[in-house]
Design an enzyme around this catalytic site. Sequence first.
Site, mmCIF file in Angstrom:
data_model
loop_
_atom_site.group_PDB
_atom_site.id
_atom_site.type_symbol
_atom_site.label_atom_id
_atom_site.label_comp_id
_atom_site.label_asym_id
_atom_site.label_seq_id
_atom_site.Cartn_x
_atom_site.Cartn_y
_atom_site.Cartn_z
ATOM 1 N N ASP A 11 1.106 -0.896 0.064
ATOM 2 C CA ASP A 11 -0.249 -0.091 -0.294
ATOM 3 C C ASP A 11 1.077 1.290 -0.330
ATOM 4 O O ASP A 11 0.353 2.148 0.837
ATOM 5 C CB ASP A 11 -0.718 -0.317 1.084
ATOM 6 C CG ASP A 11 -1.652 -1.039 0.690
ATOM 7 O OD1 ASP A 11 -2.996 -0.677 0.429
ATOM 8 O OD2 ASP A 11 -2.113 -1.891 1.823
ATOM 9 N N HIS A 13 1.840 3.566 -2.548
ATOM 10 C CA HIS A 13 0.386 4.329 -3.295
ATOM 11 C C HIS A 13 0.549 5.776 -3.715
ATOM 12 O O HIS A 13 0.378 6.924 -3.534
ATOM 13 C CB HIS A 13 -1.238 4.953 -2.116
ATOM 14 C CG HIS A 13 -1.812 4.058 -1.435
ATOM 15 N ND1 HIS A 13 -3.493 4.098 -2.282
ATOM 16 C CD2 HIS A 13 -2.158 3.105 -0.725
ATOM 17 C CE1 HIS A 13 -3.677 3.562 -1.711
ATOM 18 N NE2 HIS A 13 -3.139 2.536 -1.148
ATOM 19 N N HIS A 88 -6.908 -0.312 -5.790
ATOM 20 C CA HIS A 88 -6.594 1.123 -6.184
ATOM 21 C C HIS A 88 -5.741 1.218 -7.927
ATOM 22 O O HIS A 88 -6.232 2.196 -8.637
ATOM 23 C CB HIS A 88 -5.873 1.763 -5.406
ATOM 24 C CG HIS A 88 -6.503 2.580 -4.224
ATOM 25 N ND1 HIS A 88 -6.386 4.028 -3.418
ATOM 26 C CD2 HIS A 88 -6.822 1.766 -2.853
ATOM 27 C CE1 HIS A 88 -7.590 4.338 -3.409
ATOM 28 N NE2 HIS A 88 -7.583 3.081 -2.212
ATOM 29 N N HIS A 190 -3.353 -3.794 1.682
ATOM 30 C CA HIS A 190 -5.418 -3.671 1.120
ATOM 31 C C HIS A 190 -6.168 -2.380 2.856
ATOM 32 O O HIS A 190 -6.192 -1.658 3.027
ATOM 33 C CB HIS A 190 -6.635 -4.816 1.256
ATOM 34 C CG HIS A 190 -7.974 -3.690 1.571
ATOM 35 N ND1 HIS A 190 -8.056 -2.711 0.105
ATOM 36 C CD2 HIS A 190 -8.784 -4.255 1.727
ATOM 37 C CE1 HIS A 190 -9.294 -2.414 0.443
ATOM 38 N NE2 HIS A 190 -10.185 -2.937 1.362
#
Length: 387
Positions: A11, A13, A88, A190
């Site tokens: 994650d 991002h 995502h 997640h």
Amino acid sequence: MSKTQILHISDTHLGKRQYNLDFREQDVYDTFSQLIDIAIKEHVDGIIHTGDLFDINDPPNKAEIVAIRELKRLKEAGIPFIVIAGDHDSPKKFTAIYPQKILEEFDLIKFLSKPDTPYKLGEITIYGISHVPNVAKERLKELLSRLKPENKKSILLLHQGLKEVLPYEGAWQIQIDDLPKAFSYYALGHFHTRRVFQLDGGRIIEIAGSPDILREEEIEGYEKEGKGATLIDFSGDIPTIQKINIDVRKQYVVTLNTNNLREEIRKLREKYDTNNEKKPIFHIILEGKSIPKNVLMKELQEINNFAPYWRIYKDNTKEKDEKDVKIDLPTDTTIENLIYNYLVKIANFSETEARMIVDIINRADEREYVKEELMKMIGVENDNKKN
């Protein structure tokens, strides 16, 4: 006995712009760079990434450049980067592709796109399934039931909602009992807060969490568990883990009472104003009496002197309808008493501040219109006004 160490990250991002701020986007890139530094410093045998490498499926150019630059460093160090996709960065259109495919084309990562085709890292077998949405969760369970690792030292990468962590309808796709039991390690993405489940036979479910604070709900978890990566040691029959923390911009949820706002802000600065290059972000909960917005915002601007960003997270101030406020006045009241009562009981000034304002007024020009305007302001008509 050979020592095999794997770094689990998740994650990241890349491309995320929290509150649409440039410096927060850069923070996300900096945390990713720190993770690569750790992998090289620890001489790990590989990195596993459990989804949401990018914040969106079509990431900005800068995010892709950062990913390429950092992954090239890994490649030069001989460290493979094994990855699945999260919700995502998965395609939202049938014609779209995973951004991971582009990185794989340049031989920078190993993208586990086929659940039944593992990646072998020495004596460890690594399987992975990219994020599967709710509408296909039965298919996901079927895929999981068919997975049978070739040896005991095996890892399964997933990016799914787990009922034991998020037990809300529509928020999870699987539960622990759905996981194939032959694996020794389950690496999950997640969820942004670290978590570990110890299962029978030494099996481990481990959630690495996000390496940066991306939502205010993560602050409590960060304060307890930190942020960073997990170092997995497969030297023995049972894997062992070690948390490695990195330096991230701190964020705080703070409560400020509007009844004494200036003093509250002074204490806030005293507590959190440091020489750290990364100044903190504040999520503010307001308590006390409601005050005019222009007054509130003017006072809060002081926070800009020691924080690059703040926001009102919750406003719990008590509203006061000025029409319903009645001031009991003695029959021999003066204009000074009227002003003082208004400032304290309606405008929420402190008694000291109110006395100061009255004193200033008393020292000003005593022209009649000044008194008349002040009386209008507090809703009291001057009965002695000459026409």
